[in-house]
Design a protein around this motif. Structure first.
Motif, mmCIF file in Angstrom:
data_model
loop_
_atom_site.group_PDB
_atom_site.id
_atom_site.type_symbol
_atom_site.label_atom_id
_atom_site.label_comp_id
_atom_site.label_asym_id
_atom_site.label_seq_id
_atom_site.Cartn_x
_atom_site.Cartn_y
_atom_site.Cartn_z
ATOM 1 N N LYS A 61 0.832 -1.207 0.000
ATOM 2 C CA LYS A 61 0.000 0.000 0.000
ATOM 3 C C LYS A 61 0.864 1.253 0.000
ATOM 4 C CE LYS A 61 -4.142 -1.953 2.071
ATOM 5 N NZ LYS A 61 -5.036 -1.992 3.231
ATOM 6 N N ASP A 62 1.944 1.232 0.771
ATOM 7 C CA ASP A 62 2.863 2.375 0.785
ATOM 8 C C ASP A 62 3.511 2.558 -0.589
ATOM 9 O OD1 ASP A 62 2.271 2.783 3.442
ATOM 10 O OD2 ASP A 62 4.123 1.853 4.199
ATOM 11 N N SER A 63 3.908 1.455 -1.194
ATOM 12 C CA SER A 63 4.530 1.517 -2.520
ATOM 13 C C SER A 63 3.554 2.067 -3.551
ATOM 14 C CB SER A 63 5.000 0.128 -2.961
ATOM 15 O OG SER A 63 6.016 -0.335 -2.124
ATOM 16 N N ILE A 64 2.297 1.631 -3.481
ATOM 17 C CA ILE A 64 1.286 2.109 -4.429
ATOM 18 C C ILE A 64 1.117 3.625 -4.293
ATOM 19 C CG2 ILE A 64 -1.194 2.077 -4.923
ATOM 20 C CD1 ILE A 64 -1.084 -0.980 -4.301
ATOM 21 N N ALA A 65 1.097 4.109 -3.060
ATOM 22 C CA ALA A 65 0.957 5.557 -2.850
ATOM 23 C C ALA A 65 2.153 6.305 -3.430
ATOM 24 C CB ALA A 65 0.810 5.858 -1.362
ATOM 25 N N GLN A 66 3.354 5.782 -3.198
ATOM 26 C CA GLN A 66 4.556 6.432 -3.709
ATOM 27 C C GLN A 66 4.608 6.410 -5.243
ATOM 28 O OE1 GLN A 66 7.106 8.014 -2.005
ATOM 29 N NE2 GLN A 66 5.767 7.834 -0.233
ATOM 30 N N PHE A 67 4.291 5.260 -5.822
ATOM 31 C CA PHE A 67 4.330 5.139 -7.280
ATOM 32 C C PHE A 67 3.249 5.984 -7.940
ATOM 33 C CE2 PHE A 67 6.321 0.720 -6.626
ATOM 34 C CZ PHE A 67 7.597 1.249 -6.680
ATOM 35 N N SER A 68 2.097 6.104 -7.295
ATOM 36 C CA SER A 68 1.028 6.953 -7.836
ATOM 37 C C SER A 68 1.469 8.406 -7.847
ATOM 38 C CB SER A 68 -0.246 6.812 -6.996
ATOM 39 O OG SER A 68 -0.772 5.529 -7.118
ATOM 40 N N ALA A 69 2.113 8.829 -6.766
ATOM 41 C CA ALA A 69 2.591 10.215 -6.683
ATOM 42 C C ALA A 69 3.658 10.492 -7.740
ATOM 43 C CB ALA A 69 3.152 10.488 -5.295
ATOM 44 N N ALA A 70 4.423 9.462 -8.090
ATOM 45 C CA ALA A 70 5.488 9.631 -9.081
ATOM 46 C C ALA A 70 4.987 9.425 -10.507
ATOM 47 C CB ALA A 70 6.627 8.652 -8.786
ATOM 48 N N GLY A 71 3.710 9.040 -10.647
ATOM 49 C CA GLY A 71 3.159 8.847 -11.982
ATOM 50 C C GLY A 71 3.617 7.560 -12.650
ATOM 51 N N ARG A 72 3.948 6.562 -11.890
ATOM 52 C CA ARG A 72 4.415 5.279 -12.430
ATOM 53 C C ARG A 72 3.274 4.269 -12.439
ATOM 54 N NH1 ARG A 72 9.862 3.984 -12.865
ATOM 55 N NH2 ARG A 72 8.891 2.304 -14.049
ATOM 56 N N GLY A 73 2.399 4.377 -13.399
ATOM 57 C CA GLY A 73 1.234 3.495 -13.503
ATOM 58 C C GLY A 73 1.595 2.038 -13.667
ATOM 59 N N ASP A 74 2.700 1.752 -14.356
ATOM 60 C CA ASP A 74 3.111 0.358 -14.545
ATOM 61 C C ASP A 74 3.440 -0.306 -13.214
ATOM 62 O OD1 ASP A 74 5.275 2.175 -14.391
ATOM 63 O OD2 ASP A 74 6.636 0.757 -15.364
ATOM 64 N N LEU A 75 4.148 0.413 -12.357
ATOM 65 C CA LEU A 75 4.506 -0.142 -11.053
ATOM 66 C C LEU A 75 3.307 -0.195 -10.112
ATOM 67 C CD1 LEU A 75 8.005 1.500 -10.566
ATOM 68 C CD2 LEU A 75 7.487 -0.839 -11.234
ATOM 69 N N VAL A 76 2.382 0.750 -10.256
ATOM 70 C CA VAL A 76 1.158 0.735 -9.459
ATOM 71 C C VAL A 76 0.372 -0.536 -9.780
ATOM 72 C CG1 VAL A 76 -1.086 1.850 -9.111
ATOM 73 C CG2 VAL A 76 0.991 3.225 -9.172
ATOM 74 N N ASP A 77 0.278 -0.879 -11.081
ATOM 75 C CA ASP A 77 -0.454 -2.080 -11.483
ATOM 76 C C ASP A 77 0.195 -3.339 -10.924
ATOM 77 O OD1 ASP A 77 -2.151 -0.425 -12.895
ATOM 78 O OD2 ASP A 77 -1.184 -0.801 -14.830
ATOM 79 N N LYS A 78 1.518 -3.400 -10.954
ATOM 80 C CA LYS A 78 2.254 -4.564 -10.438
ATOM 81 C C LYS A 78 2.015 -4.718 -8.934
ATOM 82 C CE LYS A 78 6.991 -6.224 -9.778
ATOM 83 N NZ LYS A 78 7.088 -6.056 -8.339
ATOM 84 N N GLU A 79 2.150 -3.632 -8.189
ATOM 85 C CA GLU A 79 1.962 -3.678 -6.737
ATOM 86 C C GLU A 79 0.513 -3.999 -6.372
ATOM 87 O OE1 GLU A 79 4.299 -3.315 -4.232
ATOM 88 O OE2 GLU A 79 5.836 -3.266 -5.773
ATOM 89 N N THR A 80 -0.437 -3.494 -7.144
ATOM 90 C CA THR A 80 -1.849 -3.771 -6.894
ATOM 91 C C THR A 80 -2.147 -5.256 -7.096
ATOM 92 O OG1 THR A 80 -2.432 -1.536 -7.610
ATOM 93 C CG2 THR A 80 -4.220 -3.147 -7.542
ATOM 94 N N ALA A 81 -1.562 -5.854 -8.133
ATOM 95 C CA ALA A 81 -1.749 -7.288 -8.369
ATOM 96 C C ALA A 81 -1.172 -8.100 -7.207
ATOM 97 C CB ALA A 81 -1.098 -7.688 -9.686
ATOM 98 N N GLU A 82 0.006 -7.707 -6.725
ATOM 99 C CA GLU A 82 0.616 -8.398 -5.590
ATOM 100 C C GLU A 82 -0.248 -8.227 -4.337
ATOM 101 O OE1 GLU A 82 4.679 -7.278 -4.971
ATOM 102 O OE2 GLU A 82 5.299 -7.967 -6.958
#
Length: 148
Positions: A61-82
């Motif tokens: 959840k922390d990673s998703i928040a950080q990646f969202s703030a950085a605009g990294r949708g690809d990493l948000v999708d990966k972390e959400t799946a995990e």
């Protein structure tokens, strides 16, 4: 079947299905479990496994928040799946209303009077709600109960 055994069986099923993303997540979970067992020289029970799963979910959840703030949708999708894979290993969560009612009972039981007793109540709440509730919701309920 213990939770750890179920996770191991799910890993085998993911291998057979050639589900690489699920397999990677489950292997990471098993590695965290094994690390805890080796570090503390213990065999984990279901409660300890749920605690580790909770910790990994919080990290996601922390990673998703950080990646969202950085605009990294690809990493948000990966972390959400995990995150979704990991959430499958948690028991049913308590609702906000159930948490508030149990926290109110806990505050009365401990005789907590105000915000200065937050640490005492949270210590008892961590033990009581381990694996059953999101601790951020518990913390909010404790703050609300102590501010009355």
């Amino acid at each position: 079947m213990s939770l750890k055994d179920r996770i191991t069986e799910d890993m085998k099923a993911a291998m057979r299905a050639k589900d690489a993303a699920r397999l990677l997540t489950i292997r990471g979970l098993l590695a965290a479990l094994k690390q805890k067992e080796v570090d503390e020289r213990v065999t984990l029970d279901d409660a300890a496994v749920v605690g580790i799963v909770d910790k990994l979910i919080k990290q996601r959840k922390d990673s998703i928040a950080q990646f969202s703030a950085a605009g990294r949708g690809d990493l948000v999708d990966k972390e959400t799946a995990e995150l979704q894979v990991l959430e499958g290993y948690l028991p049913a969560r308590l609702s906000a209303g159930q948490i508030a009612a149990q926290v109110a009972a806990l505050v009365a039981e401990l005789g907590a009077a105000g915000p200065t007793d937050m640490g005492k109540v949270m210590g008892a709440a961590k033990a009581k709600f381990a694996g059953q509730a999101d601790m951020s919701l518990v913390s909010a309920a404790v703050k609300q109960a102590l501010s009355r």
